[in-house]
Design a protein around this motif. Structure first.
Motif, PDB file in Angstrom:
ATOM      1  N   ALA A  15      -2.647  -6.389   4.177  1.00  0.00           N
ATOM      2  CA  ALA A  15      -1.539  -7.254   3.767  1.00  0.00           C
ATOM      3  C   ALA A  15      -0.489  -7.380   4.864  1.00  0.00           C
ATOM      4  O   ALA A  15       0.042  -8.465   5.111  1.00  0.00           O
ATOM      5  N   VAL A  16      -0.193  -6.271   5.525  1.00  0.00           N
ATOM      6  CA  VAL A  16       0.794  -6.307   6.614  1.00  0.00           C
ATOM      7  C   VAL A  16       0.252  -7.130   7.786  1.00  0.00           C
ATOM      8  O   VAL A  16       0.951  -7.976   8.355  1.00  0.00           O
ATOM      9  N   ALA A  17      -1.012  -6.889   8.141  1.00  0.00           N
ATOM     10  CA  ALA A  17      -1.614  -7.650   9.241  1.00  0.00           C
ATOM     11  C   ALA A  17      -1.680  -9.127   8.901  1.00  0.00           C
ATOM     12  O   ALA A  17      -1.426  -9.991   9.754  1.00  0.00           O
ATOM     13  N   GLY A  18      -2.006  -9.432   7.648  1.00  0.00           N
ATOM     14  CA  GLY A  18      -2.076 -10.818   7.229  1.00  0.00           C
ATOM     15  C   GLY A  18      -0.729 -11.507   7.271  1.00  0.00           C
ATOM     16  O   GLY A  18      -0.635 -12.695   7.595  1.00  0.00           O
ATOM     17  N   SER A  19       0.327 -10.758   6.960  1.00  0.00           N
ATOM     18  CA  SER A  19       1.677 -11.324   7.002  1.00  0.00           C
ATOM     19  C   SER A  19       2.055 -11.722   8.427  1.00  0.00           C
ATOM     20  O   SER A  19       2.589 -12.812   8.667  1.00  0.00           O
ATOM     21  N   VAL A  20       1.751 -10.840   9.380  1.00  0.00           N
ATOM     22  CA  VAL A  20       2.045 -11.133  10.785  1.00  0.00           C
ATOM     23  C   VAL A  20       1.219 -12.326  11.266  1.00  0.00           C
ATOM     24  O   VAL A  20       1.719 -13.240  11.930  1.00  0.00           O
ATOM     25  N   GLN A  21      -0.047 -12.326  10.887  1.00  0.00           N
ATOM     26  CA  GLN A  21      -0.940 -13.397  11.323  1.00  0.00           C
ATOM     27  C   GLN A  21      -0.549 -14.730  10.694  1.00  0.00           C
ATOM     28  O   GLN A  21      -0.647 -15.785  11.332  1.00  0.00           O
ATOM     29  N   MET A  22      -0.076 -14.701   9.447  1.00  0.00           N
ATOM     30  CA  MET A  22       0.317 -15.929   8.759  1.00  0.00           C
ATOM     31  C   MET A  22       1.467 -16.614   9.498  1.00  0.00           C
ATOM     32  O   MET A  22       1.521 -17.841   9.591  1.00  0.00           O
ATOM     33  N   ASP A  23       2.380 -15.809  10.037  1.00  0.00           N
ATOM     34  CA  ASP A  23       3.501 -16.374  10.794  1.00  0.00           C
ATOM     35  C   ASP A  23       3.054 -16.894  12.159  1.00  0.00           C
ATOM     36  O   ASP A  23       3.570 -17.906  12.642  1.00  0.00           O
ATOM     37  N   ALA A  24       2.099 -16.194  12.766  1.00  0.00           N
ATOM     38  CA  ALA A  24       1.684 -16.557  14.130  1.00  0.00           C
ATOM     39  C   ALA A  24       0.689 -17.711  14.157  1.00  0.00           C
ATOM     40  O   ALA A  24       0.823 -18.650  14.951  1.00  0.00           O
ATOM     41  N   VAL A  25      -0.341 -17.638  13.297  1.00  0.00           N
ATOM     42  CA  VAL A  25      -1.397 -18.664  13.295  1.00  0.00           C
ATOM     43  C   VAL A  25      -1.681 -19.062  11.850  1.00  0.00           C
ATOM     44  O   VAL A  25      -2.638 -18.568  11.239  1.00  0.00           O
ATOM     45  N   PRO A  26      -0.877 -19.941  11.270  1.00  0.00           N
ATOM     46  CA  PRO A  26      -1.037 -20.285   9.852  1.00  0.00           C
ATOM     47  C   PRO A  26      -2.439 -20.765   9.489  1.00  0.00           C
ATOM     48  O   PRO A  26      -2.995 -20.345   8.473  1.00  0.00           O
ATOM     49  N   ASP A  27      -3.033 -21.638  10.307  1.00  0.00           N
ATOM     50  CA  ASP A  27      -4.361 -22.152   9.974  1.00  0.00           C
ATOM     51  C   ASP A  27      -5.473 -21.143  10.245  1.00  0.00           C
ATOM     52  O   ASP A  27      -6.595 -21.326   9.788  1.00  0.00           O
ATOM     53  N   GLY A  28      -5.172 -20.096  10.983  1.00  0.00           N
ATOM     54  CA  GLY A  28      -6.168 -19.068  11.246  1.00  0.00           C
ATOM     55  C   GLY A  28      -5.868 -17.800  10.488  1.00  0.00           C
ATOM     56  O   GLY A  28      -6.162 -16.694  10.960  1.00  0.00           O
ATOM     57  N   PHE A  29      -5.290 -17.966   9.294  1.00  0.00           N
ATOM     58  CA  PHE A  29      -4.811 -16.801   8.551  1.00  0.00           C
ATOM     59  C   PHE A  29      -5.934 -15.880   8.088  1.00  0.00           C
ATOM     60  O   PHE A  29      -5.662 -14.795   7.577  1.00  0.00           O
ATOM     61  N   ALA A  30      -7.195 -16.282   8.238  1.00  0.00           N
ATOM     62  CA  ALA A  30      -8.300 -15.430   7.797  1.00  0.00           C
ATOM     63  C   ALA A  30      -9.059 -14.800   8.960  1.00  0.00           C
ATOM     64  O   ALA A  30     -10.108 -14.195   8.749  1.00  0.00           O
ATOM     65  N   ILE A  31      -8.537 -14.917  10.174  1.00  0.00           N
ATOM     66  CA  ILE A  31      -9.253 -14.375  11.337  1.00  0.00           C
ATOM     67  C   ILE A  31      -9.375 -12.855  11.250  1.00  0.00           C
ATOM     68  O   ILE A  31     -10.444 -12.282  11.470  1.00  0.00           O
ATOM     69  N   ILE A  32      -8.272 -12.180  10.925  1.00  0.00           N
ATOM     70  CA  ILE A  32      -8.318 -10.721  10.801  1.00  0.00           C
ATOM     71  C   ILE A  32      -9.280 -10.309   9.701  1.00  0.00           C
ATOM     72  O   ILE A  32     -10.026  -9.325   9.828  1.00  0.00           O
ATOM     73  N   SER A  33      -9.293 -11.037   8.606  1.00  0.00           N
ATOM     74  CA  SER A  33     -10.209 -10.736   7.500  1.00  0.00           C
ATOM     75  C   SER A  33     -11.659 -10.849   7.953  1.00  0.00           C
ATOM     76  O   SER A  33     -12.509 -10.016   7.587  1.00  0.00           O
ATOM     77  N   LEU A  34     -11.949 -11.869   8.746  1.00  0.00           N
ATOM     78  CA  LEU A  34     -13.299 -12.044   9.277  1.00  0.00           C
ATOM     79  C   LEU A  34     -13.718 -10.816  10.088  1.00  0.00           C
ATOM     80  O   LEU A  34     -14.825 -10.286   9.911  1.00  0.00           O
ATOM     81  N   LEU A  35     -12.849 -10.339  10.954  1.00  0.00           N
ATOM     82  CA  LEU A  35     -13.162  -9.177  11.778  1.00  0.00           C
ATOM     83  C   LEU A  35     -13.333  -7.921  10.937  1.00  0.00           C
ATOM     84  O   LEU A  35     -14.208  -7.081  11.204  1.00  0.00           O
ATOM     85  N   LEU A  36     -12.510  -7.788   9.910  1.00  0.00           N
ATOM     86  CA  LEU A  36     -12.592  -6.593   9.056  1.00  0.00           C
ATOM     87  C   LEU A  36     -13.872  -6.572   8.228  1.00  0.00           C
ATOM     88  O   LEU A  36     -14.458  -5.513   8.002  1.00  0.00           O
ATOM     89  N   PHE A  37     -14.324  -7.739   7.755  1.00  0.00           N
ATOM     90  CA  PHE A  37     -15.604  -7.778   7.047  1.00  0.00           C
ATOM     91  C   PHE A  37     -16.746  -7.410   7.993  1.00  0.00           C
ATOM     92  O   PHE A  37     -17.721  -6.759   7.584  1.00  0.00           O
ATOM     93  N   GLY A  38     -16.623  -7.814   9.253  1.00  0.00           N
ATOM     94  CA  GLY A  38     -17.623  -7.411  10.228  1.00  0.00           C
ATOM     95  C   GLY A  38     -17.630  -5.907  10.429  1.00  0.00           C
ATOM     96  O   GLY A  38     -18.703  -5.286  10.548  1.00  0.00           O
ATOM     97  N   LEU A  39     -16.447  -5.294  10.444  1.00  0.00           N
ATOM     98  CA  LEU A  39     -16.354  -3.840  10.580  1.00  0.00           C
ATOM     99  C   LEU A  39     -16.935  -3.144   9.353  1.00  0.00           C
ATOM    100  O   LEU A  39     -17.597  -2.105   9.470  1.00  0.00           O
TER     101      LEU A  39
END
Length: 397
Positions: free
Chosen positions: A149-173
């Motif tokens: 949630a914290v990572a998503g909050s930071v990412q939402m501010d930085a790259v709104p349209d790419g707000f699921a990039i971190i989630s993609l990497l975490l599912f890969g992990l």
């Protein structure tokens, strides 16, 4: 128990992946995508329902890829759907049908993975260790949720349209962590859907599902509806902190809480009493949530703490209790049916609340919210009613 720790780690990663974008999905849809409140509530509600109830596809998934590869495949499919979602967002092709399809598939894959993880832990751990192993699982889920949630909050501010990039990497992990797990320990017999197996002691199972499902209405108010409810208030800047507080408390005190209530879990009504106590705490937390739009918004911090105390009790209890009610031979069946029931309540509570909150004039004062009041009522009834429901684990064991 190394295999259980590996499964717990994978589940923590998938939890982080889900919460890195789920709380911000309605905000993204309200912002640049400019969807209406009805569409937002429906899309988010369907995704939540898929996350909780998609486990009904566990049997086809296991038959399609084999038990040994099912968990790994679930995480890879979840990652692939987010890759498609990110791509469609960047090229401006996020139509409602496309969004619903991708989020539904992501939810189903995640849900099947969750069901298989719980069945694996219940199969691998003895009855005397289940509640503690599920407590460990709850710590991983909530720790992952907070970090995500914290990572998503930071990412939402930085790259709104790419707000699921971190989630993609975490599912890969999560997929990497689940490689090599001996999933064959999850019996195929657990997927039996014969009428005799399904209806065996059906009154006990129906009562268990009906009463415990109401707690998920309250859960949806915090992890699904709160980010939308807090828009335009002083509490908006602290949403990530709220999630972090919740996770930190669970990681720190989960084991202590379970040891404290262990003496109360004995006997046929032991779990009922513990669940009733957690339901009462949930009601108090929901009342505190109403302070979001008033001058007493810091009360939310206290509400989060009380909510966490409730979750420390009911989260591992429900997973352990499900195994007892449905039995060792039908673990996957039990977690699938429970997920379907709980998901229906959580999705309904989240969708209706978001629909209400998204249509609210956030510049005004909304001291009382009818979705929360209804939730309080239902959870209170569940807590009171549970005391009189005689659910003896010996039926299934």
């Amino acid at each position: 128990m190394k295999e259980i720790d590996q499964a717990v780690l994978a589940r923590g990663c998938s939890s982080a992946a889900s919460y890195a974008f789920l709380p911000y999905l309605p905000i993204w849809m309200m912002g640049g995508q400019a969807y209406g409140a009805g569409v937002i509530g429906t899309v988010v509600g369907l995704h939540i329902f898929a996350l909780r109830a998609g486990g009904v596809f566990s049997r086809p998934a296991m038959q399609l890829v084999g038990r040994a590869n099912a968990l790994l495949a679930c995480h890879l499919v979840a990652a692939a759907t987010l890759a498609l979602l990110i791509g469609s967002a960047f090229i401006g092709m996020t139509t409602v049908p496309c969004l619903v399809a991708l989020l539904a598939l992501n939810g189903v894959a995640t849900s099947v993975g969750n069901v298989l993880t719980k069945a694996f832990i219940a199969s691998h751990a003895g009855k005397e260790r289940r509640v503690h192993e599920f407590g460990k699982l709850n710590r991983a889920i909530n720790g992952g949720a907070a970090l995500g949630a914290v990572a998503g909050s930071v990412q939402m501010d930085a790259v709104p349209d790419g707000f699921a990039i971190i989630s993609l990497l975490l599912f890969g992990l999560a997929a990497a962590c689940s490689r090599g797990l001996p999933m064959d320990v999850v019996r195929n017999g657990g997927m039996s859907w014969s009428v005799r197996d399904l209806l065996g002691h059906w009154k006990v199972k129906a009562a268990f599902l009906a009463v415990t499902a109401t707690i998920w209405l309250g859960y949806a108010q915090f992890f699904t509806a709160l980010p939308v409810y807090a828009i335009g208030t002083a509490a908006q800047a602290f949403i990530g902190a709220f999630f972090a507080i919740n996770a930190a408390l669970i990681v720190t005190f989960q084991g202590k809480a379970l040891r404290a209530v262990q003496p109360l879990l004995g006997g046929p009504l032991g779990p009922c009493r513990v669940f009733a106590g957690s339901a009462v705490l949930m009601v108090v937390a929901l009342v505190g949530l109403m302070a979001t739009h008033g001058a007493l918004w810091p009360v939310l911090f206290a509400a989060i703490v009380i909510f966490t105390l409730s979750e420390l009790l009911w989260a591992p209890l429900l997973d352990t209790w499900t195994a007892s009610v449905f039995g060792q031979r039908h673990l996957v069946e039990g977690y699938t049916i429970a997920g379907l029931s709980w998901g229906l309540f959580e999705a309904s509570g989240g969708a209706l609340s978001i629909y209400y909150y998204a249509g609210v004039d956030h510049q005004g004062s909304v001291p009382w919210s009818y979705p929360i009041l209804v939730t309080c009522l239902l959870v209170t009834l569940a807590g009171l009613g549970m005391r009189y429901v005689n659910l003896r684990p010996r039926y299934a064991e």
